[in-house]
Design a protein around this motif. Structure first.
Motif, PDB file in Angstrom:
ATOM      1  N   HIS A  82     -33.091 -75.793 -77.053  1.00  0.00           N
ATOM      2  CA  HIS A  82     -33.100 -74.881 -78.205  1.00  0.00           C
ATOM      3  C   HIS A  82     -33.209 -75.705 -79.482  1.00  0.00           C
ATOM      4  CE1 HIS A  82     -31.327 -70.935 -80.012  1.00  0.00           C
ATOM      5  NE2 HIS A  82     -32.117 -71.550 -80.882  1.00  0.00           N
TER       6      HIS A  82
ATOM      7  N   GLU B 293     -37.338 -67.566 -79.025  1.00  0.00           N
ATOM      8  CA  GLU B 293     -36.080 -66.930 -79.441  1.00  0.00           C
ATOM      9  C   GLU B 293     -36.486 -65.676 -80.228  1.00  0.00           C
ATOM     10  OE1 GLU B 293     -33.507 -69.083 -82.131  1.00  0.00           O
ATOM     11  OE2 GLU B 293     -31.754 -67.993 -81.452  1.00  0.00           O
TER      12      GLU B 293
ATOM     13  N   GLN C 255     -33.040 -64.739 -88.229  1.00  0.00           N
ATOM     14  CA  GLN C 255     -34.344 -64.298 -87.727  1.00  0.00           C
ATOM     15  C   GLN C 255     -34.892 -63.242 -88.689  1.00  0.00           C
ATOM     16  OE1 GLN C 255     -35.775 -64.883 -84.408  1.00  0.00           O
ATOM     17  NE2 GLN C 255     -34.202 -66.321 -83.750  1.00  0.00           N
TER      18      GLN C 255
ATOM     19  N   HIS D 236     -28.615 -63.021 -79.732  1.00  0.00           N
ATOM     20  CA  HIS D 236     -28.833 -62.178 -80.910  1.00  0.00           C
ATOM     21  C   HIS D 236     -28.641 -60.722 -80.493  1.00  0.00           C
ATOM     22  CE1 HIS D 236     -30.091 -65.101 -83.926  1.00  0.00           C
ATOM     23  NE2 HIS D 236     -30.503 -65.809 -82.896  1.00  0.00           N
TER      24      HIS D 236
ATOM     25  N   HIS E 231     -26.951 -69.887 -77.769  1.00  0.00           N
ATOM     26  CA  HIS E 231     -25.941 -70.345 -78.760  1.00  0.00           C
ATOM     27  C   HIS E 231     -24.692 -69.471 -78.804  1.00  0.00           C
ATOM     28  CE1 HIS E 231     -27.879 -67.566 -81.548  1.00  0.00           C
ATOM     29  NE2 HIS E 231     -28.832 -68.396 -81.930  1.00  0.00           N
TER      30      HIS E 231
ATOM     31  N   ASP F  95     -30.248 -76.534 -81.824  1.00  0.00           N
ATOM     32  CA  ASP F  95     -30.710 -75.448 -82.715  1.00  0.00           C
ATOM     33  C   ASP F  95     -31.190 -76.059 -84.033  1.00  0.00           C
ATOM     34  OD1 ASP F  95     -31.350 -72.869 -83.479  1.00  0.00           O
ATOM     35  OD2 ASP F  95     -29.299 -72.241 -83.892  1.00  0.00           O
TER      36      ASP F  95
HETATM   37 FE    FE Z   1     -30.585 -68.050 -82.987  1.00  0.00          FE
END
Ligand code: FE
Length: 353
Positions: free
Chosen positions: A49, A114, A126, A176, A197, A254
């Motif tokens: 990620h 993602e 996002q 998410h 995550h 990330d």
């Molecule tokens: Fe994320």
């Protein structure tokens, strides 16, 4: 090539000293012997990620930038790289796939998408403009270049996405999401065993609706952790290590494009972000990925948990590959020679891909 007098760290066989012989890209022979090791040999790190590095952004990367990216993170011990997109249009995602297709580097694995099939209420950084429910027509042509899709289990048509992913050998990672315990339990029963995550951008724990955090305690999910001392408190990381154990944890960065660069204003996809003291946020003040380097995630995890090197090789390499069904993450005869040589303080001496 022979690596002499190293401390060999394997997630299954444990830690022992000896010599390792490499032939034609594979670990050909390991000779156990008692010696004072000069360095530590661990399986190469896996980052499943990561959105960018050193000014390179996954959504805009050219094929040579993907290759440069893989070279940059090699210096931090990463030998399996899964560049990660954020929610975007079908056209842009298609473009990423085309560019990635032309890139050539032994560390470049496949892409992680993602979004965009996630929940608006847990968008994080996002772009909400692109977040949408699932239908096959919304997917670009993946051309076998996508390994992970982060999606929320409560979105419309999630089951269709799960069926498609299974047929295409793609791993769904739940994330998410504002989904409840029931959503996560059902997904787990469909064979989905990975969370993005954790527990960032997920519903909080409540004793009458235990949500995804409760689901992780009741079912054997693997969880990505961003151990940058920003996304998670050190106590949370300790708790994960103690309660889930090292077998189910997957370190990820990330990281976003400013990683390795100075504080300032940057972009994540087409969102403006500001990096101050290494912490990246959107204009709304929402955390926007990290500027974490993989080797620092490894050092942070070791420092917080005081885990063994064997356990460190699980969370930094083996678990991620095992979860994806990829052979690797071992220092063992017959396995690919992708490894990182470290000093006793876990500074990278050399990485081999
Ligand atoms: Fe994320």
């Amino acid at each position: 090539m022979v690596l002499e007098k190293v401390l060999i760290v394997d997630p299954i066989d444990g830690e022992y000293t000896g010599d390792v012989e490499i032939k034609e890209g594979n670990i050909a022979k390991i000779k156990k012997k008692h010696c004072v090791p000069k360095s530590v040999l661990m399986p190469g790190f896996v980052d499943t990620h990561t959105h960018g590095y050193m000014g390179i952004d996954c959504l805009k990367a050219t094929s040579s930038e993907f290759e440069n990216w893989a070279e940059y993170v090699k210096k931090e011990g990463v030998t399996y790289l899964f560049p990660t997109t954020v929610s975007s249009s079908k056209i842009i995602l298609q473009n990423v796939i085309e560019n990635f297709l032309k890139a050539n580097h032994p560390s470049l694995m496949q892409l992680h998408l993602e979004g965009p099939f996630i929940n608006n209420e847990k968008a994080g950084a996002q772009n909400k403009e692109y977040i949408t429910s699932f239908s096959l027509e919304k997917l670009p042509n993946l051309k076998g270049k996508v390994k992970i899709i982060t999606a929320a289990p409560e979105i419309y048509n999630f089951e269709e996405l799960a069926t498609f992913a299974k047929a295409e050998n793609i791993k769904i990672s739940l994330g998410h999401s504002n989904g409840t315990y029931e959503h996560f339990r059902k997904a787990y029963e469909m064979g989905i065993d990975r969370i993005t995550h954790f527990p960032n951008a997920l519903r909080n724990f409540h004793h009458r609706e235990i949500g995804p955090i409760g689901a992780v305690f009741l079912h054997n999910f693997y969880v990505e952790l961003i151990v940058d001392n920003v996304h998670l408190s050190t106590n949370f990381v300790k708790m994960m290590y103690r309660v889930l154990g090292p077998e189910r944890l997957i370190l990820v960065t990330d990281s976003i494009s400013p990683t390795g660069l100075k504080d300032g204003r940057y972009e994540l996809g087409d969102l403006e972000i500001t990096v101050r003291d290494g912490i990246a946020k959107t204009n709304e003040g929402v955390l926007a990925g990290s500027t974490l380097r993989f080797i620092d995630a490894v050092k942070n995890f070791k420092k917080i948990t005081n885990c063994s090197l064997k356990e460190l090789s699980m969370v930094s390499s083996y678990n991620a590959l095992k979860n994806l069904g990829i052979k690797g993450g071992r220092i063992k005869e017959g396995f690919p020679a992708k490894f990182v040589l470290l000093d006793k303080d876990l500074n990278v001496i050399k990485t081999m891909v």
